[in-house]
Structures are given as structure tokens and as C-alpha cells.
Design a protein around this motif. Structure first.
Motif, PDB file in Angstrom:
ATOM      1  N   UNK A  12       0.803  -1.220   0.000  1.00  0.00           N
ATOM      2  CA  UNK A  12       0.000   0.000   0.000  1.00  0.00           C
ATOM      3  C   UNK A  12       0.837   1.271   0.000  1.00  0.00           C
ATOM      4  N   UNK A  13       1.367   1.643  -1.178  1.00  0.00           N
ATOM      5  CA  UNK A  13       2.113   2.900  -1.233  1.00  0.00           C
ATOM      6  C   UNK A  13       1.268   4.105  -0.862  1.00  0.00           C
ATOM      7  N   UNK A  14       1.855   4.967  -0.034  1.00  0.00           N
ATOM      8  CA  UNK A  14       1.270   6.268   0.312  1.00  0.00           C
ATOM      9  C   UNK A  14       2.240   7.296  -0.245  1.00  0.00           C
ATOM     10  N   UNK A  15       1.797   8.013  -1.286  1.00  0.00           N
ATOM     11  CA  UNK A  15       2.706   8.857  -2.063  1.00  0.00           C
ATOM     12  C   UNK A  15       2.220  10.313  -2.004  1.00  0.00           C
ATOM     13  N   UNK A  16       3.131  11.197  -1.624  1.00  0.00           N
ATOM     14  CA  UNK A  16       2.773  12.604  -1.427  1.00  0.00           C
ATOM     15  C   UNK A  16       3.275  13.477  -2.579  1.00  0.00           C
ATOM     16  N   UNK A  17       2.477  14.490  -2.913  1.00  0.00           N
ATOM     17  CA  UNK A  17       2.892  15.434  -3.953  1.00  0.00           C
ATOM     18  C   UNK A  17       4.149  16.188  -3.516  1.00  0.00           C
ATOM     19  N   UNK A  18       4.255  16.483  -2.243  1.00  0.00           N
ATOM     20  CA  UNK A  18       5.400  17.232  -1.729  1.00  0.00           C
ATOM     21  C   UNK A  18       6.260  16.391  -0.800  1.00  0.00           C
ATOM     22  N   UNK A  19       6.425  16.883   0.411  1.00  0.00           N
ATOM     23  CA  UNK A  19       7.326  16.226   1.370  1.00  0.00           C
ATOM     24  C   UNK A  19       6.840  14.820   1.748  1.00  0.00           C
ATOM     25  N   UNK A  20       7.803  13.973   2.098  1.00  0.00           N
ATOM     26  CA  UNK A  20       7.455  12.634   2.577  1.00  0.00           C
ATOM     27  C   UNK A  20       6.985  12.670   4.042  1.00  0.00           C
ATOM     28  N   UNK A  21       7.211  13.790   4.704  1.00  0.00           N
ATOM     29  CA  UNK A  21       6.923  13.859   6.145  1.00  0.00           C
ATOM     30  C   UNK A  21       5.436  14.013   6.415  1.00  0.00           C
ATOM     31  N   UNK A  22       4.991  13.352   7.472  1.00  0.00           N
ATOM     32  CA  UNK A  22       3.579  13.375   7.846  1.00  0.00           C
ATOM     33  C   UNK A  22       3.455  13.661   9.342  1.00  0.00           C
ATOM     34  N   UNK A  23       2.262  14.139   9.733  1.00  0.00           N
ATOM     35  CA  UNK A  23       1.981  14.309  11.163  1.00  0.00           C
ATOM     36  C   UNK A  23       0.589  13.782  11.452  1.00  0.00           C
ATOM     37  N   UNK A  24       0.339  13.483  12.716  1.00  0.00           N
ATOM     38  CA  UNK A  24      -0.981  12.991  13.116  1.00  0.00           C
ATOM     39  C   UNK A  24      -1.774  14.138  13.742  1.00  0.00           C
ATOM     40  N   UNK A  25      -3.052  14.243  13.345  1.00  0.00           N
ATOM     41  CA  UNK A  25      -3.901  15.295  13.915  1.00  0.00           C
ATOM     42  C   UNK A  25      -4.319  14.920  15.342  1.00  0.00           C
ATOM     43  N   UNK A  26      -4.911  15.906  16.024  1.00  0.00           N
ATOM     44  CA  UNK A  26      -5.237  15.712  17.442  1.00  0.00           C
ATOM     45  C   UNK A  26      -6.403  14.749  17.657  1.00  0.00           C
ATOM     46  N   UNK A  27      -7.083  14.315  16.552  1.00  0.00           N
ATOM     47  CA  UNK A  27      -8.139  13.303  16.737  1.00  0.00           C
ATOM     48  C   UNK A  27      -7.538  11.924  17.050  1.00  0.00           C
ATOM     49  N   UNK A  28      -6.215  11.851  16.998  1.00  0.00           N
ATOM     50  CA  UNK A  28      -5.545  10.588  17.330  1.00  0.00           C
ATOM     51  C   UNK A  28      -5.509   9.598  16.181  1.00  0.00           C
ATOM     52  N   UNK A  29      -6.087   9.965  15.040  1.00  0.00           N
ATOM     53  CA  UNK A  29      -6.148   9.076  13.885  1.00  0.00           C
ATOM     54  C   UNK A  29      -5.548   9.669  12.613  1.00  0.00           C
TER      55      UNK A  29
END
Ligand code: MG
Ligand code: MG
Length: 263
Positions: A201-218
Motif C-alpha cells: 500500500x504505497x502512500x505517495x505525497x505530492x510534496x514532502x514525505x513527512x507526515x503528522x498525526x492530527x489531534x483526533x488521534x487518527x
């Protein structure tokens, strides 16, 4: 420990995977500006239950819905809500099912109405990277060969390949060994053997590879808030070769009808 599946178990897994495929095919007919993720979620739950299966995500690690719906900069694990989809959005719909003790788990990123050429290209390359990864799931290869193929193709197009979330083994549990990163070195990681079943399951971003989790915990979002795509299949090694248990056929049929209605 990796749980290899025999041919009877692989057939049961195919059934679970195809329940997800048909559910995503139904969802595909509904995606347009104005529809809400929560509406899609309700229909998906009914589709799965009508097939005598149980939604695979609902209640798993306390997730509150049948579908993970991730819009635009959301990468994965978005919780369906009441915000109507808008023309130009993309939505990644990830769906799980459980039947006969085995899980199916696959995903597709849809365009809502008309999307930009830049984002069309992101979807195309992300889907291509999934199939290039699958081609490497051959007995005797290693898990790193899958990730290497995905990463090479995505990075050729200057996209960011998410590192924090990965594919996985699939079976009686939604997440089994081994982890299947969408990046890696050729010839590294566990050896691929007969009876291995993976969710790639590739998760591919238009920009940066970096991700963060929102405060909903999901919800996982891209750090730069640029869009992200996610495509997932379930694949078994049969006679040494990758056999895709899930299918995008129902989605593609639905989308071609929707497209034809505009001509
Ligand atoms: Mg999934
Ligand atoms: Mg998965």
C-alpha cells in the motif's frame, strides 16, 4: 512470525478481498461533489454486512467507522465526517472486511469531479508504483525489493514516499508480519516465500514525505499539507508468483460509466 497460507486459506482470503473490492466499486458510483464521507461510510457498512462479512476496521484499535476516508492532504486513517466533498478534491478510501476468520484490506484514491493535471499525475504514478511493487513479490526475492521498486518510481517523479506508515502481512489478523515499507534497498529484509499474503500500500505525497498525526488521534496528514494518494492491494504468492486477490475492476467499471454519462 510470518504466517504462510495454504491454498484453502488463500481462497478464503480472496473472498474477503473481493468483498472489499465490490464495496469500493459501489462507493465509486457515489463519489461526486456534495456527497459526504459519512454517507459513503454507511453504504459501505451495509455492502459488507450484505455479503455476510463484518467491517474489518470498525472497532479495530477502537477506530469508529467502516471506512478510512482521507481527503486531499490527509494521507490515511481519516475518520468519515459530514463535510461535503468538493469539486477538485481527491479522497483515499480504505476498506477492510472480515469473513471466515480472514481479513481483506484494500484502498483506492478517487477524484471528485474534475481534478488538476498535477494531481491526476500523482494518482497515476502512485497506482503504477503499487503494481511495480507487486511485480517484485516473487518467491526468492526479499521484502526490500518491493519497497525499492515503489520508491524508485515515485521518486523519479519527485514525489515524497511516506516512511512512517507501511504495508503489512494479512490474514487472521489485519496487521501481521512482515512490515512492508514502501521504500528500501534491493535484497534487504525477509525472504518472500510461497503462501505469503501481503497488503502492499504505497502512500505517495505530492510534496514532502513527512507526515503528522492530527489531534483526533487518527488522521495522518502531510506536513506541508499538499495532497497524498494511497492505493492498496492484497496479494498472495502462488506457484512462486504474485497473485492479486483484490481487484480494481469494479471501481474501474463504475468510473467508466460515470465518465460516459458526461460525454
Ligand atoms: Mg488498508
Ligand atoms: Mg493495509
Amino acid at each position: 512470525m510470518i504466517h504462510y497460507k495454504n491454498s484453502e486459506e488463500i481462497e478464503l482470503m480472496r473472498e474477503s478481498a473481493l468483498i472489499v473490492s465490490r464495496t469500493l466499486g459501489t462507493i465509486a458510483t457515489m463519489i461526486k461533489p456534495g456527497v459526504t464521507p459519512l454517507e459513503l461510510d454507511k453504504v459501505a457498512e451495509q455492502c459488507i454486512r450484505d455479503e455476510g462479512a463484518i467491517p474489518g476496521f470498525l472497532g479495530l484499535y477502537d477506530f469508529p467507522a467502516t471506512l478510512c476516508i482521507s481527503v486531499n492532504e490527509q494521507v490515511v486513517h481519516g475518520i468519515p465526517d459530514k463535510r461535503p466533498l468538493q469539486n477538485g478534491d481527491i479522497i483515499s478510501v480504505d476498506c477492510g472486511s472480515l469473513k471466515n476468520g480472514f481479513y481483506g484490506d484494500h484502498a483506492f484514491t478517487f477524484a471528485v469531479g474534475e481534478i488538476s493535471d498535477e494531481i491526476k499525475q500523482l494518482l497515476k504514478v502512485s497506482k503504477e508504483s503499487l503494481y511495480l511493487g507487486i511485480e517484485q513479490m516473487v518467491a526468492g526475492n526479499r521484502i526490500g525489493d518491493i519497497g525499492h521498486a515503489i520508491q524508485s518510481h515515485a521518486e523519479l517523479h519527485k514525489y515524497g514516499v511516506v516512511r512512517k506508515l507501511v504495508g503489512h502481512g494479512l490474514g487472521k489478523k489485519m496487521h501481521e508480519s512482515p512490515e512492508v515499507p514502501n521504500f528500501g534497498r534491493r535484497g534487504s529484509g525477509p525472504k518472500i516465500k510461497e503462501g505469503l499474503v501481503l497488503a502492499i500500500e504505497p502512500m505517495i505525497n505530492l510534496g514532502t514525505k513527512n507526515v503528522i498525526q492530527l489531534s483526533d488521534g487518527w488522521t495522518i496528514v502531510t506536513a506541508d499539507r499538499k495532497p497524498s494518494a494511497h492505493f492498496e492491494h492484497n496479494i498472495a504468492v502462488v506457484n512462486g508468483q504474485p497473485e492479486i486477490l483484490s481487484t480494481f475492476q469494479y471501481i474501474e467499471e463504475a468510473l467508466s460509466k460515470v465518465h460516459a454519462s458526461f460525454i
